[in-house]
Every structure is written in C-alpha cells, then in structure tokens.
Design an enzyme around this catalytic site. Structure first.
Site, PDB file in Angstrom:
ATOM      1  N   LYS A  55       0.405  -3.396   5.566  1.00  0.00           N
ATOM      2  CA  LYS A  55      -1.048  -3.755   5.064  1.00  0.00           C
ATOM      3  C   LYS A  55      -1.537  -5.073   5.039  1.00  0.00           C
ATOM      4  O   LYS A  55      -2.587  -5.504   5.429  1.00  0.00           O
ATOM      5  CB  LYS A  55      -1.394  -2.869   3.572  1.00  0.00           C
ATOM      6  CG  LYS A  55      -1.180  -1.426   3.490  1.00  0.00           C
ATOM      7  CD  LYS A  55      -1.790  -0.765   2.261  1.00  0.00           C
ATOM      8  CE  LYS A  55      -2.030   0.587   2.371  1.00  0.00           C
ATOM      9  NZ  LYS A  55      -2.546   1.139   0.974  1.00  0.00           N
TER      10      LYS A  55
ATOM     11  N   ASP B 137      -9.461   2.051   0.559  1.00  0.00           N
ATOM     12  CA  ASP B 137      -9.270   2.275  -1.030  1.00  0.00           C
ATOM     13  C   ASP B 137     -10.427   2.117  -2.033  1.00  0.00           C
ATOM     14  O   ASP B 137     -10.264   2.872  -2.759  1.00  0.00           O
ATOM     15  CB  ASP B 137      -7.910   1.666  -1.363  1.00  0.00           C
ATOM     16  CG  ASP B 137      -6.466   2.097  -0.752  1.00  0.00           C
ATOM     17  OD1 ASP B 137      -6.631   3.191  -0.268  1.00  0.00           O
ATOM     18  OD2 ASP B 137      -5.548   1.550  -0.605  1.00  0.00           O
TER      19      ASP B 137
END
Ligand code: ATR
Length: 281
Positions: free
Chosen positions: A65, A101
């Site tokens: 990520k 997210d």
C-alpha cells in the site's frame, strides 16, 4: 473485456474477487477481477506495466500500500492523508491512486447507523495502524467532534495525531491503560486493532459507561460479531461490524475501473457472510 484485480503478497485470503465478481455479473459487464500474487521486488514493475498488460487498474493490499502511493503519478487527498493507497487506476496513461478505506468506513456508518454524525461526544479510536489513520481522517472530515486516540504503542498514536491534526486540537492521545475511562461520554467507539479477530485475544473493554446513543464499530470481520460488538448489542447500543466497511470500501474501486457505481445489496452481504462462515467451518 475490462481487467482488474487485487495485488498482494500473500493474497489467497482476499474477499475482493467475490465482491467485484458479484457486481460484474449483476451489471452484465464483460470484465474480470483476479487475485494477483506479486512479490515486493516485482511490484514497481507490475504497476509500470498495468497499461501494457491491459489492466484498468487494481486494488492493492499488504504489503504494497505504501509503495502504491509512492509510485502513482497522481494521488487523492485521502491517499495523501493516509500515506498509502489501496486503489490504482489508469487515466490518460497516468497511474492514479486513492485510498478507499476512509470512504468505506464513513459510508458504512452512514448506511448502517444513520445519524451517527449527530451523536455528541468524542470519537474513541482504539489502535494506530494503517486502518486507524484512514478512519481518523474520515472522522475529522465528518464533523467537529474531537477524536480520542489510544494505542498499545503510544508513539504510533502520537505520529498519527501529529500528521492528521498538527495543531493538536482535534486529536487527543491517551495511554492504552486509560482506554476504559474514555468510554464515558463517547459518541462513537471504534476498534481498529486486530484484537477480537479469530485467533487473537479479545479487546478488553467494558461498555457499561457508554452513553445510550453511542455507536460501536469494529473493523474486524472474522468473526462477524466480535466480543466488543456482542457486548454493544447486549447493551442495546448500535453496532457496526467490519464486513460493512469491507463491502463499502470496494464501491469506489469498482466505479473507477468499470464506470458503474455499484450497490451493497443484502444478497452481496449474505454471500460474503456465507463465505466467511464456510472458511471458519
Ligand atoms: P493495520 O495497518 O492493518 O491497521 P497494524 O499496523 O498491524 O495493522 O495495526 C494493528 C493494530 O492492532 C495496532 O494498533 C496494534 O498496536 P501496536 O501499534 O502497539 O502494535 C494493535 N494490536 C495488535 N495486537 C495488539 C495487542 N495484543 N494489544 C493491543 N493492541 C494490539
């Protein structure tokens, strides 16, 4: 044929193919979404050859990520705030990055527990990993309430507070041992730690002093009902499990590659629940 997938190392546990596969079928889109096991040393090359390999983009998970964020040509505000990206897509030959997210968490509360933004009191966040960073960023955007942040390793909580609220006004860091006392007066309690996940110890916290309108959320989705959430339900507090966040965080990704904003339906939720139960058994 529009191609996408989820890149990780390892990747076998990902539920994303199930979610995107459901939407592809529901919308009759000629597309694919596969699991892509890519080792860290191969990740940069993979991103550079997305276009050549005819991918519309991909999701990115552990451990890529941060690399995804660094490699992109253009990053969203959310990805910049979190310092990590879980969504890449191509636009005019450029690699665009975002972090879904934040959206996934806020949208799950908006949908499952509408009115949560208006509940007064601080937002108590337990844990200070990557997920916490995305969630806290979302909470700061969602209203004026202060965030109280606690983590076993206090230093990580302080780093988040410094990077997301440099003036120190909106985030108050407290010791992990003080978490119990922060339940009183909380409008929202969120577990972002791995405590409560199958195979891990439970999160030790008592909700008896939580205000009656307090919302309790957990990002853990295996088991679906953690001991934190069952305690919340027993006390008739509103509870939001981690599967909701997992489902809603997938929405912007699907839209970025396939051009349709999909719905989190009951049927989709049931399908993923069944899959989680099948794995457990
Ligand atoms: P992610 O980036 O996915 O959120 P992570 O960075 O590994 O994952 O974060 C896991 C979180 O769970 C951290 O807040 C971690 O606390 P530390 O920063 O002190 O490691 C927390 N956590 C994991 N095991 C824990 C335990 N036994 N007790 C308390 N907190 C724990």
């Amino acid at each position: 044929m529009i191609k996408a997938g989820v890149v990780g190392w390892p990747i076998h546990h990902s539920r994303s193919p199930l979610i995107h596969g459901y939407w592809l079928e529901q919308h009759g889109i000629a597309g694919s979404y596969e699991k892509l096991a890519i080792a860290p040393e191969e990740f940069a090359g993979f991103v550079r050859s997305l276009h050549e390999n005819e991918y519309a983009g991909c999701n990115v998970t552990i451990p890529h990520k941060e690399a995804a964020f660094s490699l992109a040509d253009n990053v969203s505000e959310e990805a910049r705030a979190v310092g990590a990206a879980n969504l890449l897509w191509l636009q005019d030959g450029r690699v665009m990055a975002s972090n879904t997210d934040t959206f996934g968490f806020v949208e799950s509360l908006d949908k499952v527990s509408p009115g949560w933004r208006d509940v007064s009191g601080h937002r108590l966040v337990l844990g200070a990993g990557g997920a916490a960073r995305a969630i806290i960023y979302g909470l700061l955007q969602s209203g004026p309430s202060p965030v109280v942040l606690t983590n076993r390793t206090r230093q990580r909580a302080q780093e988040i507070a410094q990077s997301l609220a440099a003036d120190g006004e909106r985030i108050r860091v407290i010791d992990w041992d003080e978490r119990q006392s922060a339940i009183a007066g909380a409008g929202l309690v969120v577990n972002t730690t791995s405590l409560g996940m199958s195979g891990n110890p439970a999160l030790e916290i008592e909700l008896s002093y939580a205000p009656p309108d307090c919302v309790v959320a957990d990002i853990v989705y295996s088991p679906l009902e953690t001991s934190l959430l069952s305690q919340a339900r027993n006390r008739e507090l509103r509870a939001v499990d981690g599967l909701w966040m997992l489902l809603y965080q997938a929405v912007p990704s699907f839209e970025a590659w396939f051009g349709v904003r999909p719905e989190v339906t009951r049927e989709l939720r049931q399908m993923v629940e069944d899959d989680l139960i099948a794995e457990r058994d």
